[in-house]
Design a protein around this motif. Sequence first.
Motif, short mmCIF file in Angstrom:
data_model
loop_
_atom_site.label_atom_id
_atom_site.label_comp_id
_atom_site.label_asym_id
_atom_site.label_seq_id
_atom_site.Cartn_x
_atom_site.Cartn_y
_atom_site.Cartn_z
N ARG A 146 0.35 13.12 8.59
CA ARG A 146 -0.89 12.38 8.82
C ARG A 146 -1.86 12.46 7.65
O ARG A 146 -2.45 11.46 7.25
CB ARG A 146 -1.56 12.84 10.10
N GLU A 147 -2.03 13.66 7.09
CA GLU A 147 -2.99 13.79 5.98
C GLU A 147 -2.54 12.99 4.76
O GLU A 147 -3.35 12.46 4.01
CB GLU A 147 -3.25 15.26 5.62
N ASP A 148 -1.23 12.88 4.56
CA ASP A 148 -0.72 12.07 3.46
C ASP A 148 -0.89 10.57 3.76
O ASP A 148 -1.15 9.78 2.86
CB ASP A 148 0.74 12.39 3.18
N ILE A 149 -0.72 10.21 5.02
CA ILE A 149 -0.92 8.81 5.42
C ILE A 149 -2.33 8.38 5.07
O ILE A 149 -2.55 7.31 4.49
CB ILE A 149 -0.65 8.61 6.92
N ASP A 150 -3.30 9.23 5.40
CA ASP A 150 -4.70 8.89 5.12
C ASP A 150 -4.93 8.70 3.62
O ASP A 150 -5.59 7.75 3.20
CB ASP A 150 -5.63 9.98 5.66
N VAL A 151 -4.36 9.58 2.80
CA VAL A 151 -4.53 9.50 1.35
C VAL A 151 -3.89 8.20 0.82
O VAL A 151 -4.49 7.48 0.03
CB VAL A 151 -3.92 10.74 0.65
N ILE A 152 -2.68 7.91 1.27
CA ILE A 152 -1.96 6.72 0.79
C ILE A 152 -2.68 5.44 1.20
O ILE A 152 -2.90 4.54 0.38
CB ILE A 152 -0.50 6.72 1.32
N VAL A 153 -3.06 5.35 2.47
CA VAL A 153 -3.72 4.14 2.96
C VAL A 153 -5.08 3.97 2.28
O VAL A 153 -5.45 2.86 1.88
CB VAL A 153 -3.85 4.17 4.50
N ASP A 154 -5.81 5.06 2.10
CA ASP A 154 -7.10 4.97 1.41
C ASP A 154 -6.93 4.49 -0.03
O ASP A 154 -7.72 3.67 -0.52
CB ASP A 154 -7.83 6.32 1.43
N GLU A 155 -5.90 4.98 -0.71
CA GLU A 155 -5.64 4.56 -2.09
C GLU A 155 -5.28 3.07 -2.15
O GLU A 155 -5.79 2.33 -3.00
CB GLU A 155 -4.51 5.40 -2.70
N MET A 156 -4.43 2.63 -1.23
CA MET A 156 -4.04 1.22 -1.23
C MET A 156 -5.20 0.32 -0.84
O MET A 156 -5.34 -0.79 -1.34
CB MET A 156 -2.84 1.00 -0.32
N HIS A 157 -6.05 0.82 0.04
CA HIS A 157 -7.24 0.05 0.42
C HIS A 157 -8.21 -0.03 -0.76
O HIS A 157 -8.79 -1.09 -1.01
CB HIS A 157 -7.91 0.70 1.64
N ALA A 158 -8.36 1.06 -1.50
CA ALA A 158 -9.24 1.07 -2.68
C ALA A 158 -8.73 0.08 -3.74
O ALA A 158 -9.53 -0.56 -4.42
CB ALA A 158 -9.34 2.48 -3.26
N SER B 289 -1.61 -5.00 8.03
CA SER B 289 -2.95 -4.52 8.34
C SER B 289 -2.99 -3.02 8.09
O SER B 289 -1.94 -2.38 7.92
CB SER B 289 -3.29 -4.82 9.81
N LEU B 290 -4.16 -2.46 8.07
CA LEU B 290 -4.29 -1.01 7.89
C LEU B 290 -3.53 -0.27 8.99
O LEU B 290 -2.83 0.70 8.72
CB LEU B 290 -5.77 -0.60 7.89
N ALA B 291 -3.66 -0.75 10.21
CA ALA B 291 -2.98 -0.10 11.34
C ALA B 291 -1.46 -0.21 11.20
O ALA B 291 -0.74 0.75 11.48
CB ALA B 291 -3.44 -0.72 12.66
N GLU B 292 -0.97 -1.36 10.75
CA GLU B 292 0.47 -1.53 10.56
C GLU B 292 0.98 -0.63 9.44
O GLU B 292 2.08 -0.07 9.54
CB GLU B 292 0.81 -2.98 10.25
N ALA B 293 0.20 -0.47 8.38
CA ALA B 293 0.60 0.41 7.28
C ALA B 293 0.67 1.85 7.75
O ALA B 293 1.61 2.58 7.43
CB ALA B 293 -0.38 0.28 6.11
N ARG C 193 -2.80 -6.20 14.88
CA ARG C 193 -3.64 -5.01 15.02
C ARG C 193 -4.85 -5.03 14.08
O ARG C 193 -5.27 -4.02 13.55
CB ARG C 193 -2.81 -3.76 14.87
N ILE C 194 -5.41 -6.24 13.90
CA ILE C 194 -6.66 -6.40 13.18
C ILE C 194 -7.77 -6.01 14.15
O ILE C 194 -7.79 -6.48 15.28
CB ILE C 194 -6.86 -7.87 12.73
N ASP C 195 -8.70 -5.16 13.71
CA ASP C 195 -9.74 -4.70 14.63
C ASP C 195 -10.62 -5.87 15.06
O ASP C 195 -10.71 -6.91 14.39
CB ASP C 195 -10.57 -3.57 14.01
N ASP D 215 -6.03 -4.90 2.96
CA ASP D 215 -7.38 -5.38 3.25
C ASP D 215 -7.31 -6.23 4.51
O ASP D 215 -6.77 -7.34 4.49
CB ASP D 215 -7.92 -6.19 2.07
N ASP D 216 -7.83 -5.70 5.60
CA ASP D 216 -7.77 -6.41 6.88
C ASP D 216 -8.55 -7.73 6.84
O ASP D 216 -8.16 -8.70 7.49
CB ASP D 216 -8.26 -5.53 8.02
N ASP D 217 -9.66 -7.77 6.09
CA ASP D 217 -10.42 -9.03 6.00
C ASP D 217 -9.59 -10.13 5.36
O ASP D 217 -9.56 -11.26 5.84
CB ASP D 217 -11.72 -8.81 5.21
#
Length: 189
Positions: free
Chosen positions: A66-78, A51-55, A114-116, A83-85
């Motif tokens: 933290r700022e790198d985590i956001d960039v990496i997770v956003d890229e993988m989500h894009a 899940s996004l939270a687990e990643a 940890r799926i919302d 994808d939590d769904d």
Amino acid sequence: MTIDRESDELAPVIPLFGGSSPDSGTTDDRAGIRDRAFDRLARKLGRKGLSLAEAREFLSDEGVPREDIDVIVDEMHARRWLDDDVLAEQIVHSCVSRRNDGRRAIAAALAKRRIDRETAARALSDLPDDDEERAHVFARSKVGALSRLDRDVAVRRLVGQLQRRGYPPSVSVSVAVAVLAEAEASRGL
């Protein structure tokens, strides 16, 4: 420090995440750290969906800023690698098709990953309202092992097994009694 094999001199080691090096603040170093973290997470995703939270937790545990985590997770989500769904649908499918779990157990499995809540509610809304059918399938698979027990003991054990699978008490009791009655009738008792 490591030995530079070509010159036999000591060369500084740049840690994978965090730490200090002579030029740890440069953009190239940050990009390298981010790339290595991206690769490590991609390898982990190759073994198990996250899940996004687990990643985010994995990257944080690896010491990624933290700022790198956001960039990496956003890229993988894009890229739809995270994808939590999709993960929620997979969890629901697995719980229904392999384990014959009830709605409560499925909701607990989604929460554990940890799926919302909103995503979990969408995944559960797609679930057919066939808890009783799944409970019958599960109970029929367990009734053979209970055949040598006293009827009351068998009912209690089967009810307990059904409730641990996430079926409500009323469904668990009615299904246990019905399936044990079927088994007794088929044995000619």
